[in-house]
Design a protein around this motif. Structure first.
Motif, PDB file in Angstrom:
ATOM      1  N   SER A  97       0.848  -1.193   0.000  1.00  0.00           N
ATOM      2  CA  SER A  97       0.000   0.000   0.000  1.00  0.00           C
ATOM      3  C   SER A  97       0.881   1.239   0.000  1.00  0.00           C
ATOM      4  O   SER A  97       1.690   1.433   0.919  1.00  0.00           O
ATOM      5  N   LEU A  98       0.725   2.063  -0.997  1.00  0.00           N
ATOM      6  CA  LEU A  98       1.526   3.283  -1.092  1.00  0.00           C
ATOM      7  C   LEU A  98       1.028   4.374  -0.155  1.00  0.00           C
ATOM      8  O   LEU A  98       1.609   5.471  -0.133  1.00  0.00           O
ATOM      9  N   LYS A 148       8.357  -0.624  -1.893  1.00  0.00           N
ATOM     10  CA  LYS A 148       8.072   0.024  -3.166  1.00  0.00           C
ATOM     11  C   LYS A 148       9.329   0.516  -3.866  1.00  0.00           C
ATOM     12  O   LYS A 148       9.361   0.660  -5.096  1.00  0.00           O
ATOM     13  N   ASP A 204      -0.235  -1.364  -6.105  1.00  0.00           N
ATOM     14  CA  ASP A 204      -0.707  -0.605  -4.949  1.00  0.00           C
ATOM     15  C   ASP A 204      -2.097  -1.093  -4.536  1.00  0.00           C
ATOM     16  O   ASP A 204      -3.060  -0.955  -5.294  1.00  0.00           O
TER      17      ASP A 204
END
Length: 249
Positions: free
Chosen positions: A144-145, A162, A170
């Motif tokens: 999850s960004l 990331k 994402d």
């Protein structure tokens, strides 16, 4: 149906729709890597720590799944069966465990690793991604960004998952991993991260299967063991691909 039940399903559906719309390019890129790895006889691994392992396990040795996807099983990390349970979380912060585990697998340059971590901030996923790429592997990160920038990295490099991947998917999950709240509950609840990350992984597999079939390559797929002939089919397809699977024989 209570209001909270409806809210939960609405949140799950909204997240699935969002990743479908916004992650299409990433899913396609990850599927290209997967299809190429299958076609070229590469080794394929999937890893997630704790509950993130559920999405990794969902594409390994299952009906409709690719036979040649292997679970990278780091002791004490894959699932929540370690006792006491908090030990699994503590092990995510231990340096060297990821590199030692990968070094003891048959993984080589050109192979593919799917690495799932919701926050992407712990030592384990960052170290594993960095080490895999240093060895010439391709890495697809599912994370999850929303977390980077909101929470600090626990890896000495200060980077997150990331930052150490060839392709990033994402999941859009909010920090805290809870979609619901109500009076009397002191924190959020109702996680949809497992649903969304599993859907992302299954979407990549589905796309890769289509790419392989479109190129005239028969995808090595499992059948359900609960249909007539399924067990025999699976035994044959596993035997045909035994040089690239590490969960049997």
């Amino acid at each position: 149906m209570t209001d909270l039940v409806g809210q939960y399903f609405d949140a799950a559906v909204a997240h699935l729709q969002r990743v479908r719309d916004e992650e299409a390019a990433g899913i396609d890129a990850a599927a290209e890597l997967l299809a190429a790895a299958v076609a070229e006889g590469r080794r394929i691994f999937a890893f997630g720590a704790g509950h993130s392992s559920l999405a990794a396990q969902d594409v390994v040795y299952r009906a409709g799944g690719l036979v040649v996807v292997n679970l990278l099983n780091v002791p004490g990390m894959t699932g929540v069966n370690v006792m006491p349970a908090p030990l699994g979380s503590a092990l995510e912060r231990v340096s060297g465990l990821a590199t030692a585990t990968l070094d003891l697998t048959p993984a080589t340059a050109g192979d593919l690793l799917f690495l799932i971590s919701l926050s992407g901030r712990q030592v384990m996923p960052v170290e594993l991604a960095r080490h895999a790429r240093a060895r010439g592997m391709s890495v697809v990160g599912v994370t999850s960004l929303a977390y980077p920038g909101a929470v600090g990295s626990n890896h000495p490099s200060g980077t997150y998952l990331k930052d150490n991947c060839d392709v990033v998917l994402d999941s859009k999950i909010a920090v805290g991993d809870g979609e619901l709240s109500c009076p009397g509950a002191e924190t959020t609840f109702g996680s949809v991260s497992t649903i969304v990350t599993s859907a992302l992984m299954q979407a990549v597999v589905a796309s890769a299967v289509g790419k392989l079939a479109g190129r005239g390559i028969t995808p090595p797929l499992f059948r359900s063991g609960n249909v007539d002939g399924g067990t025999e089919w699976n035994a044959k397809v596993m035997a045909d691909n035994r040089e690239r699977i590490y969960y049997a024989f």
